[in-house]
Design a protein around this motif. Structure first.
Motif, PDB file in Angstrom:
ATOM      1  N   ASN A  92      17.342  29.024  -3.204  1.00  7.72           N
ATOM      2  CA  ASN A  92      16.010  29.563  -2.973  1.00  7.72           C
ATOM      3  C   ASN A  92      15.194  29.246  -4.226  1.00  7.72           C
ATOM      4  O   ASN A  92      15.649  28.459  -5.060  1.00  7.72           O
ATOM      5  N   GLU A  93      14.024  29.831  -4.365  1.00  8.63           N
ATOM      6  CA  GLU A  93      13.164  29.430  -5.485  1.00  8.63           C
ATOM      7  C   GLU A  93      13.681  29.871  -6.848  1.00  8.63           C
ATOM      8  O   GLU A  93      13.198  29.417  -7.881  1.00  8.63           O
ATOM      9  N   ARG A  94      14.702  30.756  -6.869  1.00 14.51           N
ATOM     10  CA  ARG A  94      15.216  31.278  -8.133  1.00 14.51           C
ATOM     11  C   ARG A  94      16.693  30.995  -8.388  1.00 14.51           C
ATOM     12  O   ARG A  94      17.161  31.186  -9.504  1.00 14.51           O
TER      13      ARG A  94
ATOM     14  N   GLN B 225      11.030  22.503  -6.073  1.00 13.64           N
ATOM     15  CA  GLN B 225      10.606  23.596  -5.183  1.00 13.64           C
ATOM     16  C   GLN B 225      10.827  24.972  -5.801  1.00 13.64           C
ATOM     17  O   GLN B 225      10.520  25.992  -5.188  1.00 13.64           O
ATOM     18  N   SER B 226      11.348  24.999  -7.008  1.00 14.63           N
ATOM     19  CA  SER B 226      11.716  26.277  -7.634  1.00 14.63           C
ATOM     20  C   SER B 226      10.501  26.985  -8.216  1.00 14.63           C
ATOM     21  O   SER B 226       9.404  26.436  -8.290  1.00 14.63           O
ATOM     22  N   SER B 227      10.746  28.195  -8.711  1.00 16.40           N
ATOM     23  CA  SER B 227       9.720  28.983  -9.391  1.00 16.40           C
ATOM     24  C   SER B 227       9.541  28.507 -10.836  1.00 16.40           C
ATOM     25  O   SER B 227       8.744  29.058 -11.575  1.00 16.40           O
TER      26      SER B 227
ATOM     27  N   ARG C 259      12.309  28.358 -12.752  1.00 17.72           N
ATOM     28  CA  ARG C 259      13.497  28.923 -13.376  1.00 17.72           C
ATOM     29  C   ARG C 259      14.561  29.044 -12.288  1.00 17.72           C
ATOM     30  O   ARG C 259      14.290  29.590 -11.220  1.00 17.72           O
TER      31      ARG C 259
END
Length: 149
Positions: A72-74, A101-103, A105
């Protein structure tokens, strides 16, 4: 490597058995112990449990599953590459997509015994942020973090 192009695609359950076969082989070789879950439970987890929190992508060459990543994004929950296709850039391509596609981090865990994974993640900018062994396999693990520059 096969001369045909690798493609990354969203997971589809038609690849379930192939994905789980590849995943189990790769994991067993990496940690030196048999998978603790049955094949059927592993398929169920892939189809029903992982998708609740994670996007799942496959790397395919000629419709053959050569890699899987759940993220997922994290967080990256799973990343496994077919034992016959390791070291040729598949993991990097999957990781690059997830980073984009991540945040900014990402965290992940890998087993301490999996030195190939440690080298891979460290080569791609991940740093150790913790150690422990809170996993079903009861093996010491390492927590990594990547922060976008």
């Amino acid at each position: 490597m096969n001369q045909h192009k690798m493609k990354i695609t969203q997971y589809n359950s038609k690849y379930a058995e192939q994905t789980v076969d590849m995943w189990r082989d790769s994991k067993e070789r990496a940690i030196g112990q048999k998978e603790i879950h049955s094949f059927e439970n592993h398929v169920y987890s892939l189809d029903q449990i992982l998708p609740e929190q994670f996007q799942i992508d496959l790397a395919l060459i000629d419709e053959k599953v050569v890699g899987v990543i759940a993220y997922n994004e994290r967080e990256i929950s799973q990343l496994y590459i077919h034992v016959d296709y390791q070291g040729i850039g598949i993991g990097q391509k999957l990781l690059d997509k997830v980073k984009a596609q991540s945040s900014g981090r990402l965290t992940l865990y890998t087993f301490e015994v999996n030195e190939n994974a440690q080298r891979f993640y460290e080569k791609h900018g991940f740093e150790v942020i913790g150690r422990g062994h809170e996993n079903e396999e009861n093996l010491p693990d390492i927590q990594y973090e990547w922060i976008s520059q």
